[in-house]
Structure formats: structure tokens, C-alpha cells
Write a protein that holds these residues in place. Structure first.
Motif, PDB file in Angstrom:
ATOM      1  N   SER A 134      -8.892  10.004   3.979  1.00  0.00           N
ATOM      2  CA  SER A 134     -10.165  10.079   4.706  1.00  0.00           C
ATOM      3  C   SER A 134     -10.305  11.476   5.312  1.00  0.00           C
ATOM      4  O   SER A 134      -9.306  12.170   5.567  1.00  0.00           O
ATOM      5  CB  SER A 134     -10.200   9.041   5.833  1.00  0.00           C
TER       6      SER A 134
ATOM      7  N   CYS B 229       0.796  -1.230   0.000  1.00  0.00           N
ATOM      8  CA  CYS B 229       0.000   0.000   0.000  1.00  0.00           C
ATOM      9  C   CYS B 229       0.830   1.284   0.000  1.00  0.00           C
ATOM     10  O   CYS B 229       0.275   2.354  -0.221  1.00  0.00           O
ATOM     11  CB  CYS B 229      -0.903   0.022   1.223  1.00  0.00           C
TER      12      CYS B 229
ATOM     13  N   LEU C  49       1.241  -2.890  14.185  1.00  0.00           N
ATOM     14  CA  LEU C  49       2.377  -3.739  14.530  1.00  0.00           C
ATOM     15  C   LEU C  49       2.391  -3.914  16.042  1.00  0.00           C
ATOM     16  O   LEU C  49       2.328  -2.941  16.774  1.00  0.00           O
ATOM     17  CB  LEU C  49       3.685  -3.074  14.083  1.00  0.00           C
TER      18      LEU C  49
ATOM     19  N   GLY D  70      -2.040  13.711   6.709  1.00  0.00           N
ATOM     20  CA  GLY D  70      -3.034  14.020   5.683  1.00  0.00           C
ATOM     21  C   GLY D  70      -2.655  15.130   4.735  1.00  0.00           C
ATOM     22  O   GLY D  70      -3.547  15.798   4.198  1.00  0.00           O
TER      23      GLY D  70
ATOM     24  N   MET E 120      -8.312  11.600   8.559  1.00  0.00           N
ATOM     25  CA  MET E 120      -6.865  11.861   8.496  1.00  0.00           C
ATOM     26  C   MET E 120      -6.600  13.334   8.208  1.00  0.00           C
ATOM     27  O   MET E 120      -5.699  13.947   8.799  1.00  0.00           O
ATOM     28  CB  MET E 120      -6.220  10.958   7.437  1.00  0.00           C
TER      29      MET E 120
ATOM     30  N   ASN F  71      -9.887   6.624  10.414  1.00  0.00           N
ATOM     31  CA  ASN F  71      -8.994   6.609   9.243  1.00  0.00           C
ATOM     32  C   ASN F  71      -9.224   5.331   8.442  1.00  0.00           C
ATOM     33  O   ASN F  71      -9.774   4.351   8.941  1.00  0.00           O
ATOM     34  CB  ASN F  71      -7.536   6.772   9.674  1.00  0.00           C
ATOM     35  N   LYS F  72      -8.821   5.341   7.179  1.00  0.00           N
ATOM     36  CA  LYS F  72      -9.164   4.221   6.287  1.00  0.00           C
ATOM     37  C   LYS F  72      -7.986   3.319   5.947  1.00  0.00           C
ATOM     38  O   LYS F  72      -8.047   2.574   4.963  1.00  0.00           O
ATOM     39  CB  LYS F  72      -9.839   4.751   5.027  1.00  0.00           C
TER      40      LYS F  72
ATOM     41  N   LEU G 244       4.207   8.568  15.292  1.00  0.00           N
ATOM     42  CA  LEU G 244       4.237   7.415  14.388  1.00  0.00           C
ATOM     43  C   LEU G 244       4.202   6.106  15.176  1.00  0.00           C
ATOM     44  O   LEU G 244       3.509   5.161  14.790  1.00  0.00           O
ATOM     45  CB  LEU G 244       5.508   7.446  13.533  1.00  0.00           C
TER      46      LEU G 244
ATOM     47  N   TRP H 126       3.625  13.785  12.066  1.00  0.00           N
ATOM     48  CA  TRP H 126       4.212  12.443  12.180  1.00  0.00           C
ATOM     49  C   TRP H 126       5.650  12.505  12.659  1.00  0.00           C
ATOM     50  O   TRP H 126       6.593  12.192  11.932  1.00  0.00           O
ATOM     51  CB  TRP H 126       4.116  11.694  10.838  1.00  0.00           C
TER      52      TRP H 126
ATOM     53  N   LEU I 245       1.362   3.398  14.563  1.00  0.00           N
ATOM     54  CA  LEU I 245       1.671   2.080  13.996  1.00  0.00           C
ATOM     55  C   LEU I 245       1.310   0.956  14.953  1.00  0.00           C
ATOM     56  O   LEU I 245       1.037  -0.161  14.532  1.00  0.00           O
ATOM     57  CB  LEU I 245       3.141   2.005  13.583  1.00  0.00           C
TER      58      LEU I 245
ATOM     59  N   LEU J  44      12.055   4.644   7.700  1.00  0.00           N
ATOM     60  CA  LEU J  44      11.362   5.784   7.081  1.00  0.00           C
ATOM     61  C   LEU J  44      12.166   7.075   7.257  1.00  0.00           C
ATOM     62  O   LEU J  44      12.237   7.908   6.363  1.00  0.00           O
ATOM     63  CB  LEU J  44       9.967   5.946   7.682  1.00  0.00           C
TER      64      LEU J  44
ATOM     65  N   LEU K  77       5.341   7.540   1.423  1.00  0.00           N
ATOM     66  CA  LEU K  77       5.890   7.828   2.751  1.00  0.00           C
ATOM     67  C   LEU K  77       7.311   8.395   2.675  1.00  0.00           C
ATOM     68  O   LEU K  77       8.021   8.432   3.679  1.00  0.00           O
ATOM     69  CB  LEU K  77       5.841   6.567   3.626  1.00  0.00           C
TER      70      LEU K  77
HETATM   71  C1  HEM Z   1      -1.858   6.150   5.895  1.00  0.00           C
HETATM   72  C2  HEM Z   1       2.215   4.094   7.543  1.00  0.00           C
HETATM   73  C3  HEM Z   1       0.510  -0.252   6.224  1.00  0.00           C
HETATM   74  C4  HEM Z   1      -2.969   1.965   3.667  1.00  0.00           C
HETATM   75  C5  HEM Z   1      -0.644   5.965   6.523  1.00  0.00           C
HETATM   76  C6  HEM Z   1       0.103   6.981   7.209  1.00  0.00           C
HETATM   77  C7  HEM Z   1       1.245   6.408   7.656  1.00  0.00           C
HETATM   78  C8  HEM Z   1       1.221   5.021   7.280  1.00  0.00           C
HETATM   79  C9  HEM Z   1       2.370   7.088   8.427  1.00  0.00           C
HETATM   80  C10 HEM Z   1      -0.299   8.441   7.324  1.00  0.00           C
HETATM   81  C11 HEM Z   1       0.291   9.168   6.125  1.00  0.00           C
HETATM   82  C12 HEM Z   1      -0.080  10.620   5.964  1.00  0.00           C
HETATM   83  O1  HEM Z   1      -0.727  11.210   6.838  1.00  0.00           O
HETATM   84  O2  HEM Z   1       0.301  11.184   4.925  1.00  0.00           O
HETATM   85  C13 HEM Z   1       2.122   2.729   7.318  1.00  0.00           C
HETATM   86  C14 HEM Z   1       3.135   1.758   7.686  1.00  0.00           C
HETATM   87  C15 HEM Z   1       2.624   0.525   7.396  1.00  0.00           C
HETATM   88  C16 HEM Z   1       1.332   0.733   6.748  1.00  0.00           C
HETATM   89  C17 HEM Z   1       4.508   2.108   8.266  1.00  0.00           C
HETATM   90  C18 HEM Z   1       3.211  -0.836   7.685  1.00  0.00           C
HETATM   91  C19 HEM Z   1       3.758  -1.091   8.927  1.00  0.00           C
HETATM   92  C20 HEM Z   1      -0.554  -0.045   5.375  1.00  0.00           C
HETATM   93  C21 HEM Z   1      -1.259  -1.069   4.645  1.00  0.00           C
HETATM   94  C22 HEM Z   1      -2.247  -0.435   3.921  1.00  0.00           C
HETATM   95  C23 HEM Z   1      -2.158   0.982   4.215  1.00  0.00           C
HETATM   96  C24 HEM Z   1      -0.922  -2.553   4.675  1.00  0.00           C
HETATM   97  C25 HEM Z   1      -3.281  -1.018   2.964  1.00  0.00           C
HETATM   98  C26 HEM Z   1      -3.926  -2.200   3.263  1.00  0.00           C
HETATM   99  C27 HEM Z   1      -3.002   3.289   4.073  1.00  0.00           C
HETATM  100  C28 HEM Z   1      -4.015   4.255   3.647  1.00  0.00           C
HETATM  101  C29 HEM Z   1      -3.706   5.445   4.322  1.00  0.00           C
HETATM  102  C30 HEM Z   1      -2.499   5.203   5.110  1.00  0.00           C
HETATM  103  C31 HEM Z   1      -5.170   4.014   2.682  1.00  0.00           C
HETATM  104  C32 HEM Z   1      -4.515   6.743   4.289  1.00  0.00           C
HETATM  105  C33 HEM Z   1      -5.493   6.652   5.471  1.00  0.00           C
HETATM  106  C34 HEM Z   1      -6.560   7.736   5.523  1.00  0.00           C
HETATM  107  O3  HEM Z   1      -6.529   8.689   4.732  1.00  0.00           O
HETATM  108  O4  HEM Z   1      -7.441   7.603   6.388  1.00  0.00           O
HETATM  109  N1  HEM Z   1       0.051   4.777   6.593  1.00  0.00           N
HETATM  110  N2  HEM Z   1       1.072   2.076   6.733  1.00  0.00           N
HETATM  111  N3  HEM Z   1      -1.126   1.188   5.091  1.00  0.00           N
HETATM  112  N4  HEM Z   1      -2.120   3.895   4.937  1.00  0.00           N
HETATM  113 FE1  HEM Z   1      -0.558   2.990   5.861  1.00  0.00          FE
END
Ligand code: HEM
Length: 109
Positions: free
Chosen positions: A51, A18, A90, A41, A54, A83-84, A69, A64, A73, A103, A32
Motif C-alpha cells: 500500500s 499470507c 494479536l 515497505g 506502508m 495499510n492493507k 513490530l 521494524w 502486531l 521472526l 518476512l
Molecule cells: C505486512 C507481519 C498476518 C497480509 C506485514 C508486515 C509485517 C507483517 C511485519 C510489514 C512488512 C514490510 O513492511 O515489509 C505479520 C504477522 C502476522 C501477519 C507477524 C501474524 C501474526 C497477516 C495476515 C495477512 C497479512 C493474516 C493476510 C490476511 C499482509 C499484507 C501486508 C502485510 C498484505 C502488506 C501491507 C501493506 O502494504 O499495506 N505483515 N502479518 N498479514 N501483511 Fe502481515
């Protein structure tokens, strides 16, 4: 405790379906690259996909940094309710520290 970026690269395999960490390419989730220190966001290219939860979290001041973070996490749905990100989080603290170190290192492909 400070994490190990090399070990964190392996942990990131759980995110990579993702997220891209080494370029600004978005996937299902926002890129990221440079996320450590970024306001929640606000990745320009992903603004149409976050979303409301976010975007609201960022507007309310969520940045972050490493501490935020780590909490996110560990339990994404508790840190930013509504959030979506479809990821349970972890459970291992060392994994969290290591993936943050990865990161933070501004990983290259
Ligand atoms: C958002 C980290 C796993 C889908 C985020 C954000 C972080 C993050 C820091 C916020 C980013 C921002 O505000 O710009 C991580 C890390 C992961 C992980 C380190 C693994 C340990 C995943 C997985 C998926 C996913 C497996 C999909 C199945 C998303 C989506 C958002 C998001 C769709 C936006 C959420 C929203 O707008 O509500 N992630 N993520 N992430 N992540 Fe992850």
C-alpha cells in the motif's frame, strides 16, 4: 520480555496464509525473512504490491525493530493507518513476544 521462538512458530500459523518467514517467497503479504531490522515497505520483490501507506511509513523512517513490530502486531491499523494487511492483530502480549522471537531467529523451513 524476550519471547520463545519455538512457541512463536506456532503463533506464526496465524500469519502463514499470507506470509512466508523462512524464504523470500511472497504470498498475499511480503516475505518476512529478515524482517526484524528491515525498513517498512521495502521488500524488493513486493515493492509493486505494498500500500502507499506502508511505503510512506518506511520513507518516513519506520524500521521494524522489535518495539515497532510489537506495536504493529498489537494494532496494525493504528500503527500504520491505511495499510492493507487484513489482520486484526494479536491481543496477547506473550504471543507477540514469541512471534517476534521466531521472526528474529531467521526461521528455517
Ligand atoms: C505486512 C507481519 C498476518 C497480509 C506485514 C508486515 C509485517 C507483517 C511485519 C510489514 C512488512 C514490510 O513492511 O515489509 C505479520 C504477522 C502476522 C501477519 C507477524 C501474524 C501474526 C497477516 C495476515 C495477512 C497479512 C493474516 C493476510 C490476511 C499482509 C499484507 C501486508 C502485510 C498484505 C502488506 C501491507 C501493506 O502494504 O499495506 N505483515 N502479518 N498479514 N501483511 Fe502481515
Amino acid at each position: 520480555a524476550d519471547g520463545d521462538a519455538a512457541l512463536g512458530k506456532k503463533v506464526f500459523n496465524r500469519c502463514i496464509a499470507c506470509h512466508e518467514a523462512a524464504t523470500e517467497r511472497d504470498k498475499v503479504g511480503p516475505h518476512l525473512l529478515g524482517v526484524v531490522g528491515r525498513t517498512a515497505g521495502t521488500a524488493e520483490s513486493f515493492l509493486g504490491h505494498y500500500s502507499q501507506a506502508m511505503k510512506d511509513a518506511g520513507a518516513a523512517g519506520l524500521v521494524w525493530d522489535e518495539a515497532n513490530l510489537a506495536v504493529y502486531l498489537h494494532a496494525p491499523k493504528l500503527k500504520v493507518p491505511g495499510n492493507k494487511m487484513a489482520f486484526a492483530g494479536l491481543s496477547n502480549d506473550a504471543d507477540i513476544a514469541n512471534v517476534i522471537a521466531y521472526l528474529k531467529a531467521d526461521p528455517k523451513p
